[in-house]
Enzyme design. Structure first.
Site, PDB file in Angstrom:
ATOM      1  N   CYS A 321       0.899  -1.113  -0.048  1.00 46.40           N
ATOM      2  CA  CYS A 321       0.152   0.252  -0.188  1.00 46.40           C
ATOM      3  C   CYS A 321       1.029   1.257   0.257  1.00 46.40           C
ATOM      4  O   CYS A 321       1.790   1.274   0.835  1.00 46.40           O
ATOM      5  CB  CYS A 321      -0.806  -0.022   1.274  1.00 46.40           C
ATOM      6  SG  CYS A 321      -1.961   1.123   0.950  1.00 46.40           S
ATOM      7  N   ARG A 417     -13.172   1.116  -4.301  1.00 47.52           N
ATOM      8  CA  ARG A 417     -12.695   1.271  -3.113  1.00 47.52           C
ATOM      9  C   ARG A 417     -11.566   2.656  -2.452  1.00 47.52           C
ATOM     10  O   ARG A 417     -11.765   2.780  -1.999  1.00 47.52           O
ATOM     11  CB  ARG A 417     -11.483   0.544  -2.633  1.00 47.52           C
ATOM     12  CG  ARG A 417     -10.927  -0.388  -1.509  1.00 47.52           C
ATOM     13  CD  ARG A 417     -10.190  -1.214  -1.647  1.00 47.52           C
ATOM     14  NE  ARG A 417      -9.900  -1.371   0.615  1.00 47.52           N
ATOM     15  CZ  ARG A 417      -8.595  -1.052   0.688  1.00 47.52           C
ATOM     16  NH1 ARG A 417      -8.368  -0.720   0.246  1.00 47.52           N
ATOM     17  NH2 ARG A 417      -8.783  -1.260   2.256  1.00 47.52           N
TER      18      ARG A 417
END
Length: 502
Positions: A321, A417
């Site tokens: 991430c 998302r």
């Protein structure tokens, strides 16, 4: 258990440590040992995923398309944990993944391909990811089972132009869908058979071969009970978004028997998620919903007031991430877990520590800082049960692992998302990489759990609940580790070494 603070002041309480304006990761902090009056094997790791869903072990597989599909879901449930099936596929396909995991009671899922007896297998791709192919009268699921073809038998078949019906093995003995490994093995021994077909409502749902049974039976045995719902099926979770079309996805998931849904968003404190929480709770009041992701008490309180049954904590802490780097928003995971847990427990809402888990020590820290479960992505990626095929990279056997915020994943649909609208300019908040072959989760998770028990023993916590009580009664003490202390706490000073955990 004595929850009286130690008479000698040593270390810091979590309240004091996390109120100094620093954002700490798991590696930044260390727990000080406490008093032991019990064996490590006596540590109780049972917990709650949500207000109403119990788990025997506090481990959750992340809803990522390189981590959690049917095989991971059935394996995690058999271990006493749970997996959240990703939503980066059409709604009907996601529902099929949920159904497949719930259609058996063994952690073996081959996802067989089908063929008619008149078919000719021209390439090994016809087997898909399965080691065999089921032959039915209609060449698809739902037909009468006539036999099966193992991939290795087809490989050894010299004349590849023969029809499947000319060399298929006869249909094996059948067993009910909920038969356990011991029952399946008993049938194989009695029938001198190398395979058993699992049947449900008159339809064959899978084929279990002897090699797989012997492989699984050779793994460490856990005393923890499997995660099973009132219907006797494995409990399986699924991810969904907050857009209008996700309401239709939810219908598919509920029909498939999903036990819990996770509203999958990188920043959960939004009007979109608050409204979706209220929608799910009004239309399906018996279905638990997990909100997130959040990292602050303010975010958490908004979702708690909306009615969530669990909170997912973490923003930018995963190994793949890049949210903190790209958006300059997030929080160190240790700080985030403690802060959110300190407010969520007052409402009885369990916290899922999502991201930043690289070893068993991180799991101990996440749980001891107030989380009820630890959600793992990279820790499980590369395993036998993770989606995808193994490839060789620089001589190492690896599987692909990618962030759901990577451009590659967003192209398949996960942009929901990260985007609250239909923005045409997509900005990556994740990367695509590879992780080495870890073997089966059925093998390494039991060792991981034993390491967690030993960590709990060292801090004097005989259960997950007692760890939380020790934290909140100011008995559990921590310190911040300097860079040198972190180096000292790892392997150092050696010319070479081999690191084995079990």
């Amino acid at each position: 258990m004595d929850f009286t603070p130690p008479p000698i002041e040593d270390g810091f309480t979590a309240e004091k440590l996390f109120s100094q304006g620093f954002s700490y990761t798991y590696d930044d902090v260390i727990f000080l040992p406490h008093y032991i009056d019990f064996a490590a094997d006596a540590v109780d790791l049972s917990t709650r995923l949500t207000r109403r869903l119990p788990l025997a072990v506090p481990l959750v597989a992340s809803p990522m398309d390189t981590v959690s599909e049917s095989a991971m879901a059935s394996a995690m449930a058999s271990l006493g944990g749970i997996a959240i099936v990703h939503s980066n596929v059409p709604a009907a396909a996601q529902a099929s993944l949920v159904r497949a995991a719930k259609s058996r009671r063994v952690p073996i899922l081959s996802e067989p391909a089908f063929a008619a007896p008149s078919a000719v297998i021209e390439h090994e791709d016809d087997f898909a990811a399965s080691p065999f192919l089921l032959v039915t009268d209609i060449g698809a699921a739902g037909g009468k089972l006539l036999g099966y073809v193992a991939k290795r038998d087809w490989t050894n078949q010299k004349d590849k132009s023969l029809r499947v019906g000319d060399y298929m093995a006869p249909p094996p003995r059948r067993a009910p869908w909920n038969a356990d490994l011991n029952k399946i093995h008993e049938i194989m021994e009695n029938e001198k058979s190398g395979a058993v077909a699992l049947e449900r409502d008159g339809e064959v749902v899978d084929l279990v071969v002897r090699e797989e049974v012997e492989r699984v039976k050779g793994y460490p045995k856990l005393a923890a009970p499997a995660t099973v719902g009132p219907d006797g099926e494995f409990m399986v979770g699924a991810a969904m978004g907050t857009r209008e079309d996700d309401k239709e996805r939810l219908k598919h998931l509920v029909k498939a028997g999903v036990n819990v849904v996770v509203l999958d968003s990188s920043q959960g404190n939004s009007i979109y998620q608050l409204e979706m929480v209220k929608y799910v709770k009004s239309v399906y009041p018996e279905l638990d919903v997990i909100g997130g992701n959040v990292v602050t008490m303010y975010q958490a309180e908004n979702l708690i007031q909306a009615g969530v049954d669990g909170l997912r904590v973490g923003m930018g802490s995963g190994s793949i991430c890049t949210t903190q780097e790209v958006c300059a928003v997030g929080r160190g995971q240790a700080t985030a877990v403690y802060k959110v847990s300190s407010i969520a427990y007052k409402s009885g809402v369990p916290v899922i520590a999502d991201g930043g888990i690289s070893n068993s020590g991180h799991i101990v820290k996440a749980l001891s800082l107030g989380a009820s479960t630890a959600m793992m992505g990279s820790f499980l990626a590369g395993s036998h049960e993770a989606p995808g095929a193994y490839v060789y990279q620089n001589g190492q056997r690896v599987k692909k692992y990618r962030g759901m915020g990577s451009l590659e994943a967003m192209t398949k649909g996960s942009d929901a998302r990260y985007l609250g609208d239909t923005a045409k300019l997509k900005i990556a908040q994740g990367v695509v990489g590879a992780v080495k072959d870890k073997g089966s989760v059925l093998n390494f998770i039991p060792y991981t759990l034993q390491a967690v028990r030993q960590g709990f023993q060292d801090i004097g916590a005989s259960s997950l609940q007692s760890a939380h009580d020790l934290l909140r009664s100011r008995v559990l003490r921590l310190e911040v580790r300097t860079g040198a202390a972190q180096v000292e706490g790892g392997v150092h000073g050696l010319v070479s070494y081999e690191k084995k955990y079990y």
